[in-house]
Write an enzyme that holds these catalytic residues in place. Structure first.
Site, PDB file in Angstrom:
ATOM      1  N   TYR A 127      37.625  28.988  22.540  1.00  0.00           N
ATOM      2  CA  TYR A 127      37.988  27.879  23.408  1.00  0.00           C
ATOM      3  C   TYR A 127      38.205  26.607  22.585  1.00  0.00           C
ATOM      4  O   TYR A 127      37.383  26.286  21.740  1.00  0.00           O
ATOM      5  CB  TYR A 127      36.851  27.570  24.391  1.00  0.00           C
ATOM      6  CG  TYR A 127      36.749  28.509  25.549  1.00  0.00           C
ATOM      7  CD1 TYR A 127      37.576  28.365  26.659  1.00  0.00           C
ATOM      8  CD2 TYR A 127      35.792  29.518  25.555  1.00  0.00           C
ATOM      9  CE1 TYR A 127      37.463  29.230  27.747  1.00  0.00           C
ATOM     10  CE2 TYR A 127      35.671  30.387  26.638  1.00  0.00           C
ATOM     11  CZ  TYR A 127      36.507  30.240  27.729  1.00  0.00           C
ATOM     12  OH  TYR A 127      36.390  31.089  28.792  1.00  0.00           O
TER      13      TYR A 127
ATOM     14  N   LEU B 168      33.072  42.670  43.649  1.00  0.00           N
ATOM     15  CA  LEU B 168      32.183  43.605  42.969  1.00  0.00           C
ATOM     16  C   LEU B 168      32.881  44.336  41.827  1.00  0.00           C
ATOM     17  O   LEU B 168      32.552  45.471  41.504  1.00  0.00           O
ATOM     18  CB  LEU B 168      31.628  44.592  44.000  1.00  0.00           C
ATOM     19  CG  LEU B 168      30.987  43.926  45.229  1.00  0.00           C
ATOM     20  CD1 LEU B 168      30.669  44.956  46.312  1.00  0.00           C
ATOM     21  CD2 LEU B 168      29.715  43.166  44.830  1.00  0.00           C
TER      22      LEU B 168
ATOM     23  N   ASN C  62      45.945  29.834  38.056  1.00  0.00           N
ATOM     24  CA  ASN C  62      46.226  31.254  38.292  1.00  0.00           C
ATOM     25  C   ASN C  62      46.354  31.524  39.793  1.00  0.00           C
ATOM     26  O   ASN C  62      47.305  32.165  40.253  1.00  0.00           O
ATOM     27  CB  ASN C  62      45.101  32.140  37.744  1.00  0.00           C
ATOM     28  CG  ASN C  62      44.993  32.095  36.236  1.00  0.00           C
ATOM     29  OD1 ASN C  62      45.912  31.645  35.557  1.00  0.00           O
ATOM     30  ND2 ASN C  62      43.877  32.546  35.702  1.00  0.00           N
TER      31      ASN C  62
ATOM     32  N   ASP D 262      40.688  35.577  39.998  1.00  0.00           N
ATOM     33  CA  ASP D 262      41.617  34.543  40.489  1.00  0.00           C
ATOM     34  C   ASP D 262      42.735  35.185  41.299  1.00  0.00           C
ATOM     35  O   ASP D 262      43.198  34.626  42.298  1.00  0.00           O
ATOM     36  CB  ASP D 262      42.227  33.770  39.319  1.00  0.00           C
ATOM     37  CG  ASP D 262      41.162  33.212  38.394  1.00  0.00           C
ATOM     38  OD1 ASP D 262      40.060  32.877  38.874  1.00  0.00           O
ATOM     39  OD2 ASP D 262      41.420  33.126  37.172  1.00  0.00           O
TER      40      ASP D 262
ATOM     41  N   GLY E 190      41.413  37.554  34.722  1.00  0.00           N
ATOM     42  CA  GLY E 190      42.269  36.993  35.780  1.00  0.00           C
ATOM     43  C   GLY E 190      42.171  37.755  37.088  1.00  0.00           C
ATOM     44  O   GLY E 190      42.765  37.346  38.094  1.00  0.00           O
TER      45      GLY E 190
ATOM     46  N   ASN F 202      32.635  30.824  39.944  1.00  0.00           N
ATOM     47  CA  ASN F 202      33.304  31.082  38.667  1.00  0.00           C
ATOM     48  C   ASN F 202      32.519  30.572  37.470  1.00  0.00           C
ATOM     49  O   ASN F 202      33.055  29.883  36.582  1.00  0.00           O
ATOM     50  CB  ASN F 202      34.684  30.405  38.698  1.00  0.00           C
ATOM     51  CG  ASN F 202      35.761  31.374  38.209  1.00  0.00           C
ATOM     52  OD1 ASN F 202      35.481  32.268  37.432  1.00  0.00           O
ATOM     53  ND2 ASN F 202      36.969  31.175  38.676  1.00  0.00           N
TER      54      ASN F 202
ATOM     55  N   GLU G  86      34.243  48.090  41.541  1.00  0.00           N
ATOM     56  CA  GLU G  86      33.868  48.810  42.761  1.00  0.00           C
ATOM     57  C   GLU G  86      34.698  48.360  43.959  1.00  0.00           C
ATOM     58  O   GLU G  86      34.988  49.148  44.847  1.00  0.00           O
ATOM     59  CB  GLU G  86      32.394  48.609  43.068  1.00  0.00           C
ATOM     60  CG  GLU G  86      31.502  49.273  42.020  1.00  0.00           C
ATOM     61  CD  GLU G  86      30.050  49.161  42.419  1.00  0.00           C
ATOM     62  OE1 GLU G  86      29.732  49.196  43.616  1.00  0.00           O
ATOM     63  OE2 GLU G  86      29.221  49.001  41.497  1.00  0.00           O
ATOM     64  N   GLY G  87      35.022  47.063  43.991  1.00  0.00           N
ATOM     65  CA  GLY G  87      35.819  46.579  45.104  1.00  0.00           C
ATOM     66  C   GLY G  87      35.308  45.228  45.605  1.00  0.00           C
ATOM     67  O   GLY G  87      34.864  44.402  44.788  1.00  0.00           O
TER      68      GLY G  87
END
Lengths: 316, 316, 316, 316, 316, 316
Positions: free
Chosen positions: B105, B227, B39, B258, B255, B167, B230-231
């Site tokens: 998965y 976050l 990605n 990424d 995603g 991750n 929130e950013g």
């Protein structure tokens, strides 16, 4: 096995326009199943309850598909009747977050509207932990009304708690007729689940406390008022509870009320107190309105728990 | 040509349910490709960078399609291995703005998880302008962990800056295992890009400054904390920066992290200062969450500029 | 109620590429269910039989959807096990009238392959009118093989007639292994339903009479050889019968054999003689190959009758 | 690396109506890519060859998508030009097995038609194992004709064998103009691949031997006449060969000729004799016509082998 | 019958990517029709008005489909010309709530851009209750500009009120050219409907009052400024009115301006005062942006009333 | 303008399952319009004729969409009645090349079945070049039968030639009832277009010459017998003609008869002799059966010519 809940009514084929396109101009349709009581039945089955549904469907692809869907979800449809003299009702509609929803009903003369007292299995109902129905059924035909009354009567005699949702549809009858139909039927209810507008059709009240009092005086032990995007309010005459609606992006509001009923009834059958039952009703409804279709978004227990954990909803 | 960035990991086929329908009930699926590092690789290639990706795929339709997609986007996959003894991993999931997302998965025993040190082309990595990887790869297998470490080691020796995104996926390993895997690997990082929860799994801190300090002490020059809605916040130990998330209608949040990495890394490689890089990360992520799929909404440079101009995002 | 037929095996999620597009390039997929025995079970249920199926599925959307589908069709899945330690197998494939069909299997380590003797409900099997299984199950694992043998043994002891379809899949085992697995299992068969190539893997014969004789000598009372687009041939050692295949436009040939089995077994359980049963098998298979999917085209009794009436098929 | 084949021309976006619906009434479209030479280039790349394509596309979504598709398939598009002053051509059509196919072309003034001699990389062409082009390019513009001639000239000078397919489209030019364009260009051809009607436009002959002789006299070493649903015929002036077409269910005949070229050229580059090359051409074309789209059905080597094994095609 | 409104311009085929997917990566497209004036014409026809549209389309599937669509909606297209020497224009685009929308235009040399004065039916226009056009037409060609002027002139001479929407598209002409084109044409307008940015291109003003004054001085009796998501503002030089935009979930903002015009013009023709006309414009636009496509969401009278009743919009 | 043909009857909404999937199991539906006479009306309009249709539709999305479709095709529906007291009929079905087609009718009590004599515009009919109707209308209700008779009577009085297609549907009436209805109505026919089985219901004959003679004796000048996949046969009592059916790949046979009527009637109105009219009927029908839907494949004149040129059909 004694079912947790028995319900009955009309179940129809549903052809749903591709979300966002107006019915008159949509080209693609997805097929599902619709019916207030079967929505609630499937909702409760997905939450792990043993549920029975009965009613009449036609001996046609929509009828067989409706039974197959419910049976697949684990709903006991062994008392349902396949009526080879009438078609299964059909409903074609569009789905919008906010535009008015347009519906074409093909239910006149349907198998579902020919439900009759002989279709009511008294022993089965007497064996259940609860009975639920909506006012729609009574408005379908005199036979169907009589069947509703018989089922309610059997439940009361057997001490099986009854819940009623008036679920008034203006397409099926006018105001005075709804009042005539629903005053006696809600009289059987231990639990009334209703919208405020619908309640007013029955008792003329516009205030939540007044309308609740009216039902409580006529024998209900608990009254739940569903207030749409605001949430839900309940009272047993002594205490009052309120639950805000879930803040979710709406795709199709149809089926929210039936889903709320499933969540609320399920919680009560699991012994949860009223405020937690209101919260569960709101979470189940919040799942349903995010998915196009009357019942396609009904969550299973694991999904319910995940949603609850995401703190979308806070009980107060 | 010296690549701007090399990354590696597992890439899988993705079958995505029609947005808004729950996985258990969806009938229609669209095919795409998924994998945290691919990605990010595609994200950077669309922004005009020369990017290399390596990893293993099976000799099957999903493996060939994944390489074809990346090659089509201009990602150099000449070091990727087609492993004809194992299948390409597969991921089937639904996409919702807000309902919990359900994922199946099929990656156990996959070609991607059998990445090994011999697959690491040392000269190629040493020639790159930067190396990026995530903690997922290390959790796939001991071979894949060793390959991650080798790549990181080669980069450090060659003076190639390394960025790491932990991750953490709970399905792949438990907390202690993640700590054991990621403490050494993040030690190679010049730049750590992480969520706050993931960072806590590694260092136990819950405060942004504490958690950043922990990585800075271990050698990172810059720590970016993502976050969510929130950013993003960043520090180099001296200065601190914060960027609000883009206010966009979310279709599928998967995603976003990424994509943020792609935007942030791209901006840094173009020489932009940290606050502008945070803004670019947020804009790229904001593009991705408006489109169903892990990477289908990654913008090219022109789209990035258009979005930036629409003042969706203001740097501060 | 005593079931007309019990069968068992692995059932998987199926994701089917839009008919006519090669798997590697298809973008859209439709979801269905696949599994030789569940195909046959659903086929017989649609023809009005009481059918039971058992096996293991994972506690995931594909597992629940498979059970829901079968339950919806009226198949008794009360003995199926939801195994929360393994995933449901998945199969992704394309569908063509004539191009080679490409399949990606994700079934290694699946719940379905962990079927074991303890999953076999002896009393239930002993109560059935017939038992049916295929050789696939035995090739999934030693446990699954033992479960097959146990079920066959229980049926024989209880005097329940057994039908076996070798259904050899080269992806699951090589020739010698198939021989080793199927020689004992077909020994339990009162009725063998097999393709000619598959029979040769077991007994080395290439001639229909020789191969039939081999099974008859080992205890079968009737051998049916499915000859694909030519039709089907049967013998009980005394008489021989042949039935041409239906001449229909093929959309997807997958599932034809399982459908034939359903039609043939149904006819026999309804007391029809062998030639009429061959004709029914051919009609049911002819319905299935006109529809994309392993089982989506299985006809109900009414559809079977309509097809029969259209003189697509003539018994001789 | 020396490419096996270089080709050039116009590549366009393709929007394909849902198969079976007439263009004027179709509502749904699927996107693909079209262009005689890029079809052949992708066909050969899927069969394992190193292939180069050049031409001009616009700086727009259809242009970028066309390059991405080819690059993804492994075609070297490094010499392609993105022309930001003109749009990529677009083609909208329907797909039928047998109804006349309706096409809307949006290619006037397209980037593709502005190909010019300066776009021809002489060294690259001189390094190739073969050059292939069609007559369409020459009909797009005088610049494009000159580019075709230059490429042909470069190849001849460098001893690179040239193949030409006239591929006459009546929408692009009238008969005399085609003759004027193609007589000189086919003069460069070592191999002519043509339909019989198209050849007649050029040389006036209606007999296969006469038409072949005409090309052989002008320098071709081998002439292949594509005879549609009958098959293909070839001669080198000494020997003659014929190959029946594959008997397959046709979904969309468009692209069959380009696919035949890919199969034939690939086989020749692999050193196969003419009759086997004819057979491969027929098999590749037979794969393509079973799939809607100009190139979506082009097989890879494994699919080619599977089809060949299914004895769909017999060489004679 | 005297038409309520006549309008004219270019109408094109529209191929719309599946909502939410970027044009460069979308695979599925839905077909519709686009054109500022035909959008407004259909909008008014759905609201019950007799409407005429004229313009040129090609003799091809997109041209015939566009006329069929309009004729179906009841728009009188008897003066439209089918020009068999030029193609119908085509527009391919994506649809997003908020991401920048990407459009590929195929309209150069289109039939629509060759509208000419001879196509203007003077008597018909003189018989209408109003004439409406946009600035786009004038920018298509000198012929089309002259046709616009002729129509405006005819209307003025006959006392038919004229409304003009500049509708500036930067792809068609630059700023100075727009000014040159639109200053004379807006001089014919009794009613100017414009965005603020567009107005500034014409008169250089950035303030709503200044820009309105400029048009009022040049003869307009009423100026409506469309302010996007904020709403709409109008003045007749004496009074001022403002209407907030409807608060609706946006799916595709394209077509909102044309829809507003339909609502506003319809209300005025029904004799409603300006503030109510602003409200109707806002409601019609609010219906359109909830549906993907330029005109697919245009409401009929019943839908308009339902939306109005839902109190989405409050006049003030 | 004097219409070439006027026809009348019931037109319904059509929801068509994705081709190839059985109705009971299909999930996706496409919307179209159905009705024997409106099919023929649209067929003739596409071939360039001025056509009028009348009948009743409901004031609902299906009714408005049906009128919009016909109006769009250029059919004059100005005499159609929108009946706001009854719903538009609806038909849900699947589409198969060869499997029996399953249909759910929702037409009882429909607007279409309430057609009545007052709806018949005598002057309009008297002005037409021909009148066409089918026996279906007479079977809908006594009112509709009377309307049919009135229209036929008006035409005869005015010297307008009448064509009748019995079009017997067993779902609407039994054999004796059909005989009772159709004997008088076919008595008005100058031209009878009928299937052989349908003719036998009316006159008891099984031989083509006998059945034709029966109609000729009762006043018909020409009798056309539609023989399905064999073709069509006609006689005027003196000469006989036969035309083989087109050899085309069938997708959905429904609508072939109505399409044949359109082709035949169109050719006759254009003055073609009977054998050429039979050929045109066969070509138009051959276009329709290649496309799913009752009328979606009806060709326009250009398509008709292209098909004719492809020598699919040879007149003899």
């Amino acid at each position: 096995m004694s079912p947790d809940l028995i319900t009955f009514g009309e179940t129809m084929g549903l052809l749903l326009a591709q979300p966002g396109l107006p019915l008159e101009h949509a080209d693609g349709f997805r097929r599902s199943v619709a019916g207030a009581e079967s929505n609630t039945a499937v909702g409760m089955a997905r939450l792990g309850h043993s549920v029975g549904w009965f009613g009449r469907v036609g001996d046609d692809p929509f009828g067989h598909a409706a039974l197959r869907m419910m049976r697949g979800e684990g709903v006991d449809v062994s008392r349902a009747v396949v009526d080879d003299t009438r078609p299964t009702g059909l409903l074609v509609r569009d789905a919008h977050a906010q535009r008015p929803i347009e519906v074409c009903y093909y239910r006149s003369g349907s198998a579902g509207s020919s439900l009759r007292p002989a279709d009511v299995d008294e022993q089965w109902i007497a064996s259940a932990r609860s009975l639920h129905f909506t006012g729609i059924t009574a408005a379908l035909s005199e036979d169907a009304r009589a069947a509703s009354e018989k089922a309610a009567h059997v439940a009361r005699e057997a001490g099986v708690p009854v819940s009623v949702d008036p679920n008034i549809r203006r397409k099926l009858a006018d105001g005075p007729r709804w009042r005539e139909l629903l005053r006696p039927l809600t009289g059987y209810a231990d639990l009334v689940l209703t919208g405020l507008d619908e309640a007013r059709e029955i008792n003329g009240h516009t205030d939540v406390r007044d309308t609740a009092a009216w039902f409580l005086e006529r024998g209900a032990g608990l009254v739940v008022l569903k207030l749409g995007s605001e949430g839900a309010w309940a009272t047993d005459g002594t205490e009052e509870w309120f639950q805000r609606a879930a803040e979710v992006p709406i795709v199709d509001p149809v089926g929210a009320g039936d889903a709320f009923n499933a969540g609320f009834l399920s919680a009560r059958l699991r012994g949860l107190p009223v405020p937690e039952a209101l919260a569960e009703g709101v979470v189940v409804a919040g799942n349903v309105v995010q998915v196009a279709g009357d019942m396609d978004g009904l969550p299973n227990s694991r999904m319910l728990e995940l949603t609850r954990d995401s703190e979308q909803v806070t009980t107060r």
